[in-house]
Scaffold this active site. Structure first.
Site, PDB file in Angstrom:
ATOM      1  CD1 TRP A   1      -6.724  50.880  49.247  1.00 52.70           C
ATOM      2  CD2 TRP A   1      -5.296  50.212  47.659  1.00 52.70           C
ATOM      3  NE1 TRP A   1      -6.166  52.001  48.671  1.00 52.70           N
ATOM      4  CE2 TRP A   1      -5.293  51.628  47.707  1.00 52.70           C
ATOM      5  CE3 TRP A   1      -4.478  49.566  46.728  1.00 52.70           C
ATOM      6  CZ2 TRP A   1      -4.490  52.404  46.855  1.00 52.70           C
ATOM      7  CZ3 TRP A   1      -3.679  50.334  45.882  1.00 52.70           C
ATOM      8  CH2 TRP A   1      -3.694  51.731  45.967  1.00 52.70           C
TER       9      TRP A   1
ATOM     10  CG  ASP B   1      -3.462  46.591  52.993  1.00 56.50           C
ATOM     11  OD1 ASP B   1      -2.761  47.406  53.641  1.00 56.50           O
ATOM     12  OD2 ASP B   1      -3.840  46.799  51.816  1.00 56.50           O
TER      13      ASP B   1
ATOM     14  CE  LYS C   1      -1.731  55.293  51.458  1.00 56.77           C
ATOM     15  NZ  LYS C   1      -2.374  54.021  51.205  1.00 56.77           N
TER      16      LYS C   1
HETATM   17  C1  LIG Z   1      -2.334  53.095  49.881  1.00 63.09           C
HETATM   18  C2  LIG Z   1      -2.776  51.712  50.113  1.00 63.09           C
HETATM   19  C3  LIG Z   1      -2.242  50.626  49.397  1.00 63.09           C
HETATM   20  C4  LIG Z   1      -1.231  50.816  48.276  1.00 63.09           C
HETATM   21  O1  LIG Z   1       0.002  51.105  48.764  1.00 63.09           O
HETATM   22  P1  LIG Z   1       1.277  51.204  47.798  1.00 63.09           P
HETATM   23  O2  LIG Z   1       2.366  51.404  48.790  1.00 63.09           O
HETATM   24  O3  LIG Z   1       1.046  52.374  46.896  1.00 63.09           O
HETATM   25  O4  LIG Z   1       1.388  49.945  47.042  1.00 63.09           O
HETATM   26  C5  LIG Z   1      -2.674  49.357  49.707  1.00 63.09           C
HETATM   27  N1  LIG Z   1      -3.592  49.147  50.668  1.00 63.09           N
HETATM   28  C6  LIG Z   1      -4.139  50.145  51.361  1.00 63.09           C
HETATM   29  C7  LIG Z   1      -5.145  49.855  52.419  1.00 63.09           C
HETATM   30  C8  LIG Z   1      -3.743  51.467  51.112  1.00 63.09           C
HETATM   31  O5  LIG Z   1      -4.282  52.470  51.814  1.00 63.09           O
END
Ligand SMILES: *Cc1c(COP(=O)(O)O)cnc(C)c1O
Length: 356
Positions: free
Chosen positions: A99, A166, A190
């Protein structure tokens, strides 16, 4: 049979969240309308949004000077919005997982990107450390929890430039010192709600610093000024997030959930260490995530992958197949995944050991 949902995302949600959402889909607040049928400009919906923001602030102890936004486009659109809004000349990124590397790719469209450290060559089996954050960067971007590789930055790090995080997969899993960050963001799917909505906690002093024009829908300032109602927000998804926030507050907030998460991850990591079949691919146990527990079969047992998945299935265990870039297994044990479900997995690992 009860399912134990270890999916990495979209992921398990509290029963409280599912039930209340189902009920609001049928009849929201006794209005005789579905939450999907009411206006996003109605008083009823505005109070949903405002309550979600207020609870987010309360639970995460977000100080004054920060705005909480609910946005479309997932964490992936934030990969674009961040450099669009904050990168004038150069940004610094920590390359700690897939990511992070996707975020880096987008940032490069907007200016210089300095990768301060990377564990890519070692397939992200550890968190890079001992790096220096350049003081001339517009911001420093980290991924607090590497969902795929199972590593997590569990401390709020010190940065000489605004820290952008993030936190898609560990938001609200433990207390955080929000004042150390310029922006914390993530997809909801998540640890908070369904897919279709992202959250962003943005320090207002970060806004309007870039010299380039930014399209309205990608402009944090516009979303802050419009309280996430610049265009039609994902109303149903925000309603669902509100339910999870209520559940978390009632449970006792972040101190409490953190304790539970440490217990859950603790018994699973203990079993991975004890069990003769399994091992962690991580090279530094300090890096272990409390949300995504990655483990593999030891090389001498590598052929047993499918057999263990089959056994797990008979116990109602769902979603533990590892990401294709790591292999093995990944148990995503987000807030809503119960200690009991973790114990079912641990018991399955023990049972499998006796059968081999
Ligand atoms: C799942 C995830 C993403 C992607 O998220 P989307 O909502 O599908 O764009 C980005 N960063 C991390 C750390 C993730 O776990």
């Amino acid at each position: 049979m009860k399912k134990h949902i270890f999916n990495p995302g979209p992921a398990v949600l509290p029963e409280f969240t599912i039930k209340n959402t189902a009920s609001a889909v049928m009849n929201f607040n006794d209005t005789g309308m579905s939450i999907m049928e009411i206006s996003h400009r109605s008083k009823d919906f505005e109070s949903v949004l405002n309550e979600a923001v207020a609870l987010f602030r309360d639970i995460l102890d977000i100080p004054a000077g920060y705005s909480v936004l609910f946005l479309h486009g997932g964490a992936s659109l934030q990969f674009v919005m961040i450099p669009y809004n904050f990168l004038n000349k150069k940004a610094a990124y920590l390359d700690s997982g897939s990511w992070a590397s996707k975020a880096i790719k987008e940032a490069k469209l907007f200016g210089d990107v300095q990768i301060v450290a990377s564990s890519k060559e070692q397939n992200y089996t550890f968190l890079p450390s001992g790096y220096t954050i350049p003081e001339d960067a517009d911001y420093f971007h980290i991924t607090t929890n590497n969902t795929i590789f199972g590593t997590e930055i569990k401390k709020d790090i010190d940065s000489p430039v605004p820290l952008v995080a993030d936190a898609s997969s560990d938001i609200l899993s433990r207390p955080m010192d929000v004042s150390k960050y310029g922006l914390i963001y993530g997809g909801a799917q998540k640890n908070l709600g369904p897919s279709g909505v992202a959250f962003a906690i943005v320090k207002e002093s970060m806004l309007e610093k870039v010299s380039r024009p930014v399209p309205s829908l990608l402009n944090y300032k516009i979303h802050v000024d419009n309280n996430s109602l610049f265009n039609t927000p994902p109303c149903l998804a925000i309603y669902t997030c509100l339910q999870t926030l209520k559940w978390l507050k009632d449970l006792g907030g972040l101190q409490k959930i953190h304790k539970i998460n440490l217990e859950k991850s603790g018994i699973l990591y203990d079993e991975i260490e004890r069990n003769k079949l399994f091992m962690s691919p991580l090279t530094n146990s300090d890096d272990r995530s409390i949300m995504n527990v990655v483990f593999v079969l030891k090389p001498e047992y590598a052929g047993l992958q499918e057999q263990f998945l089959e056994l797990a299935k008979t116990k109602g265990i769902i979603g533990i197949k590892g990401h294709r870039s790591v292999g093995g297994f990944r148990a995503s044990i987000y807030n809503a995944l119960s200690l009991d479900s973790v114990k079912v997995l641990v018991d399955a690992m023990k049972e499998f050991e006796t059968k081999v």
